[in-house]
Design a protein around this motif. Sequence first.
Motif, PDB file in Angstrom:
ATOM      1  N   LEU A   9       0.833  -1.205   0.000  1.00 24.90           N
ATOM      2  CA  LEU A   9       0.000   0.000   0.000  1.00 24.90           C
ATOM      3  C   LEU A   9       0.862   1.248   0.000  1.00 24.90           C
ATOM      4  N   PHE A  10       0.571   2.161  -0.932  1.00 26.34           N
ATOM      5  CA  PHE A  10       1.187   3.480  -0.933  1.00 26.34           C
ATOM      6  C   PHE A  10       0.044   4.497  -0.904  1.00 26.34           C
ATOM      7  N   GLU A  11      -0.084   5.212   0.223  1.00 25.56           N
ATOM      8  CA  GLU A  11      -1.173   6.187   0.388  1.00 25.56           C
ATOM      9  C   GLU A  11      -2.526   5.566   0.018  1.00 25.56           C
ATOM     10  N   ASP A  12      -2.777   4.380   0.556  1.00 27.61           N
ATOM     11  CA  ASP A  12      -4.037   3.647   0.358  1.00 27.61           C
ATOM     12  C   ASP A  12      -4.215   3.119  -1.063  1.00 27.61           C
ATOM     13  N   LYS A  13      -3.209   3.265  -1.915  1.00 18.38           N
ATOM     14  CA  LYS A  13      -3.267   2.723  -3.273  1.00 18.38           C
ATOM     15  C   LYS A  13      -2.528   1.384  -3.301  1.00 18.38           C
ATOM     16  N   LYS A  14      -3.114   0.400  -3.946  1.00 16.68           N
ATOM     17  CA  LYS A  14      -2.523  -0.929  -3.995  1.00 16.68           C
ATOM     18  C   LYS A  14      -1.476  -1.027  -5.105  1.00 16.68           C
ATOM     19  N   VAL A  15      -0.359  -1.658  -4.774  1.00 17.59           N
ATOM     20  CA  VAL A  15       0.728  -1.859  -5.718  1.00 17.59           C
ATOM     21  C   VAL A  15       1.076  -3.345  -5.720  1.00 17.59           C
ATOM     22  N   ARG A  16       0.987  -3.984  -6.886  1.00 20.13           N
ATOM     23  CA  ARG A  16       1.311  -5.403  -6.994  1.00 20.13           C
ATOM     24  C   ARG A  16       2.825  -5.601  -7.019  1.00 20.13           C
ATOM     25  N   THR A  17       3.286  -6.517  -6.195  1.00 20.71           N
ATOM     26  CA  THR A  17       4.723  -6.767  -6.087  1.00 20.71           C
ATOM     27  C   THR A  17       4.990  -8.263  -6.043  1.00 20.71           C
ATOM     28  N   VAL A  18       6.210  -8.626  -6.416  1.00 23.17           N
ATOM     29  CA  VAL A  18       6.665 -10.013  -6.303  1.00 23.17           C
ATOM     30  C   VAL A  18       8.055  -9.998  -5.670  1.00 23.17           C
ATOM     31  N   TRP A  19       8.210 -10.773  -4.610  1.00 24.14           N
ATOM     32  CA  TRP A  19       9.517 -10.883  -3.964  1.00 24.14           C
ATOM     33  C   TRP A  19      10.252 -12.081  -4.533  1.00 24.14           C
ATOM     34  N   ASP A  20      11.448 -11.850  -5.059  1.00 24.79           N
ATOM     35  CA  ASP A  20      12.295 -12.913  -5.590  1.00 24.79           C
ATOM     36  C   ASP A  20      13.311 -13.260  -4.506  1.00 24.79           C
ATOM     37  N   ALA A  21      13.128 -14.440  -3.896  1.00 24.25           N
ATOM     38  CA  ALA A  21      13.969 -14.826  -2.766  1.00 24.25           C
ATOM     39  C   ALA A  21      15.417 -15.057  -3.170  1.00 24.25           C
ATOM     40  N   GLU A  22      15.634 -15.545  -4.388  1.00 20.32           N
ATOM     41  CA  GLU A  22      17.004 -15.832  -4.816  1.00 20.32           C
ATOM     42  C   GLU A  22      17.796 -14.549  -5.040  1.00 20.32           C
ATOM     43  N   GLN A  23      17.141 -13.564  -5.681  1.00 21.79           N
ATOM     44  CA  GLN A  23      17.828 -12.291  -5.918  1.00 21.79           C
ATOM     45  C   GLN A  23      17.682 -11.342  -4.740  1.00 21.79           C
ATOM     46  N   GLU A  24      16.761 -11.694  -3.810  1.00 21.58           N
ATOM     47  CA  GLU A  24      16.440 -10.829  -2.674  1.00 21.58           C
ATOM     48  C   GLU A  24      16.078  -9.429  -3.150  1.00 21.58           C
ATOM     49  N   LYS A  25      15.110  -9.390  -4.084  1.00 20.39           N
ATOM     50  CA  LYS A  25      14.650  -8.121  -4.636  1.00 20.39           C
ATOM     51  C   LYS A  25      13.137  -8.134  -4.801  1.00 20.39           C
ATOM     52  N   TRP A  26      12.539  -6.961  -4.632  1.00 24.25           N
ATOM     53  CA  TRP A  26      11.143  -6.772  -4.992  1.00 24.25           C
ATOM     54  C   TRP A  26      11.057  -6.441  -6.477  1.00 24.25           C
TER      55      TRP A  26
END
Length: 277
Positions: A9-26
């Motif tokens: 959530l950014f200021e009540d706006k939804k943002v789709r994200t994927v966490w890559d565990a191998e690269q340790e990055k969003w």
Amino acid sequence: MTKLNAIQLFEDKKVRTVWDAEQEKWFISIIDVIEILTGSDRPRKYWGDLKKKLEKEGSQLSENIGQLKMQSSDGKFYKTDVAHVEQLFRLIQSVPSPKAEPFKLWLAQIAAERLDEMQDPELTIDRALEQYLQLGYSESWINQRLKSIEIRKELTDEWKNRGVKEGQQFAILTDIISKAWSDKTTKEYKILKGLKKENLRDNMTNTELILNMLAEASAKDISQAVNPETFEENKIVAEQGGNVANVARKELEAKTGKKVITESNAKSILGLKNNNK
């Protein structure tokens, strides 16, 4: 590659994200970011035009943009342009917006928070709780919602163990469960509540959430008991799980004289709450 889909959530706006565990990055949906920064009702077109502009300028940024499957408003997963945090920092410089600086701070924060959560998983629950409280949900509803996430995860893990494929097959089984217990597919349910991109479960009442959890928990338990081997067998199990909750729904409606499935959504529910303050 181990990935975790999540909504931030950014200021009540939804943002789709994927966490890559191998690269340790969003990896974050560029369309969602563009919509927030520009306020455009056509963020895909804006991004398409911007991408062409960057390509003409010889920017390597547009060449390095990747795609990952993310859930759309129809509940299905589609390939979506994504960028990691460092790429987004550079991309934001090409989008004039008063929200650019606060969004950069937000990006840095979620990157740091995820690393903290890897060391202490309880922080994930704490932050989800905090986000729902900020949106105005009651603590009792939040407890049900967090439990529903746990039950959903147990069900999807069971599906994976049975060879069910993420994406379309997950969506089909979810629709079967929904139809069996509520008499509505996910799409029909969202239409009833006047939803578009919003998450259906975030717009359910306590009772709707509980019955949906009963349906999914029952489907998981039945699956573990009968060991379905084919997708068709998994479809039968999904319907059986949904039927368990359907029986409970009809009995409750008979006792109360009220319909469980309603048009109420988060906006109307939270609006009523605010009006009673």
